[in-house]
Design an enzyme around this catalytic site. Structure first.
Site, PDB file in Angstrom:
ATOM      1  CG  ASP A 281      -1.979   1.004   1.304  1.00  0.00           C
ATOM      2  OD1 ASP A 281      -2.761   1.554   0.639  1.00  0.00           O
ATOM      3  OD2 ASP A 281      -1.572   2.514   2.006  1.00  0.00           O
ATOM      4  CB  ILE A 282       1.315   3.918  -3.014  1.00  0.00           C
ATOM      5  CG1 ILE A 282       1.702   3.295  -3.273  1.00  0.00           C
ATOM      6  CG2 ILE A 282       2.072   5.182  -2.517  1.00  0.00           C
ATOM      7  CD1 ILE A 282       0.865   3.981  -4.741  1.00  0.00           C
ATOM      8  CD  GLU A 324      -4.650   4.083  -1.536  1.00  0.00           C
ATOM      9  OE1 GLU A 324      -5.000   4.703  -0.796  1.00  0.00           O
ATOM     10  OE2 GLU A 324      -5.719   4.021  -2.449  1.00  0.00           O
TER      11      GLU A 324
END
Length: 402
Positions: A281-282, A324
């Site tokens: 996950d960003i 994301e």
């Protein structure tokens, strides 16, 4: 007086030499221009032929009709010379008119008036068969061309860009050709030929010539049909590959989509061998979108997808799981290997400069790793990877948790 004559001679010689030089230069220029155009023509012809033979390029309608017209033109030109030599006046005149007609048909081809070319060619072949049978008889084999045009009729009508019923035109043409063939035989049975050439060798040679031309027409158009079928088949396979890629990948990042990853996960599960999952996950992605715009957010997603793919390589599959989030399937029984790959991804993303126009930022990833132990379900393994991911989020981000 002699001086003036000498001067005049010198002037004439000089003029002659100058004209000769100019003529030589002009001839060289004409030769070079002709050679240049010949090379251009041959290069284009060679390139087109290679593309057609490799099924890269379709044979256009212009090329098909041009091939047909030039082939028939060659036959009629030969027959014009032959019947002119043997003084068979009706056939000499008819073949000469045919040559002029086909030369005029070339202009119709360039105007894409293929239906007119089709009817002209068809009627000319039928009429020529009748005239040849009446003039010299059945034994020279001129009626054989009526057999050759039957499959050509179907093929040409199929390729025509006309709103009329193609099958009706082709079938009508074929039936009329059969009737014309039989009518020629009946005429030869009841009527004596107008001209007797009295040469058995000529009879045999002309029969062979007409037979060879008939079979060549059939072979050429059969080959064109095969090439077209193969080219169409390759085009369909190419389009299917594009559609399959569009259906299986995310359009923004080029990664596999969730549907494709589910297939890979089920295959890994059915194989019975171990595998690991990495959920990525960003960090602070919403803040990136809010601060720098969605275009910058797209750049970040695309470049992280590229970094991830480069690190995973042949060790598994990478998919955009949603938003994301990125899910990675590592097809290895060793969880340690999955952890090393995850750490390489995290480090490369953290060291990367994300740039758009004059703006640039650093970005980080948090990753959760979970190994399939053979007892949990697939959904439970995904939940475990997701739990490890959010454990990393709560403990400072930019980490790998396993």
């Amino acid at each position: 007086m002699e001086f003036f004559q000498f001067s005049e001679c010198n002037s004439l010689n000089l003029l002659y030499q100058t004209n000769c030089k100019r003529t030589i230069v002009l001839v060289k220029m004409i030769y070079n221009i002709r050679f240049l155009y010949y090379n251009i023509f041959m290069n284009r012809l060679t390139l087109t032929t290679k593309k057609i033979l490799s099924f890269i390029q379709h044979i256009t309608d212009r090329q098909k009709y041009s091939l047909m017209i030039y082939s028939i033109l060659f036959v009629h030109f030969f027959l014009t010379c032959l019947f002119g030599y043997f003084r068979v006046l009706p056939l000499f005149i008819f073949n000469m008119i045919s040559v002029l007609t086909y030369l005029a048909s070339i202009k119709l081809i360039h105007k894409d008036n293929f239906l007119s070319v089709y009817y002209i060619t068809y009627l000319e072949i039928v009429l020529h068969s009748f005239v040849a049978t009446i003039c010299v008889g059945w034994k020279y084999g001129f009626a054989q061309y009526l057999i050759a045009i039957i499959p050509v009729c179907y093929y040409m009508c199929y390729t025509m860009n006309t709103k009329r019923r193609k099958m009706l035109i082709a079938t009508g043409s074929a039936l009329f050709a059969i009737l014309a063939f039989l009518a020629c035989k009946v005429l030869s049975f009841y009527l004596e030929p107008m001209y007797e050439l009295h040469l058995k060798s000529l009879e045999l040679a002309l029969y062979f010539f007409n037979s060879i031309c008939t079979f060549l027409f059939l072979i050429i158009f059969s080959l064109i049909f095969i090439f077209e079928m193969n080219a169409t088949s390759m085009q369909l396979r190419h389009q299917n590959a594009i559609l399959e890629k569009l259906a299986s990948t995310d359009p923004l990042t080029g990664l596999y989509n969730r549907r494709s990853m589910n297939l890979f996960l089920n295959q890994a599960l059915e194989s019975g061998s171990g595998f690991s999952l990495i959920m990525c996950d960003i960090d602070n992605f919403k803040k990136i979108n809010d601060s720098y715009g969605h275009d910058f957010g797209d750049i970040v997603l695309q470049e992280i997808a590229q970094i991830t793919t480069e690190q995973v390589k042949d060790n598994g599959y990478v998919c955009r799981w949603g938003g994301e989030e990125i899910l990675i399937l590592i097809t290895s029984q060793l969880e340690e290997k999955a952890y090393r790959i995850a750490e390489d991804i995290r480090r490369n993303v953290a060291n990367h400069n994300f740039t758009l126009d004059s703006k640039w930022i650093h970005c980080t990833l948090t990753l959760g790793v979970a190994a399939y132990n053979g007892h949990d379900t697939l959904e439970e393994t995904i939940v475990k990877a997701d739990y490890n991911l959010y454990t990393g989020k709560r403990n400072g981000k930019n980490v790998v948790v396993h």
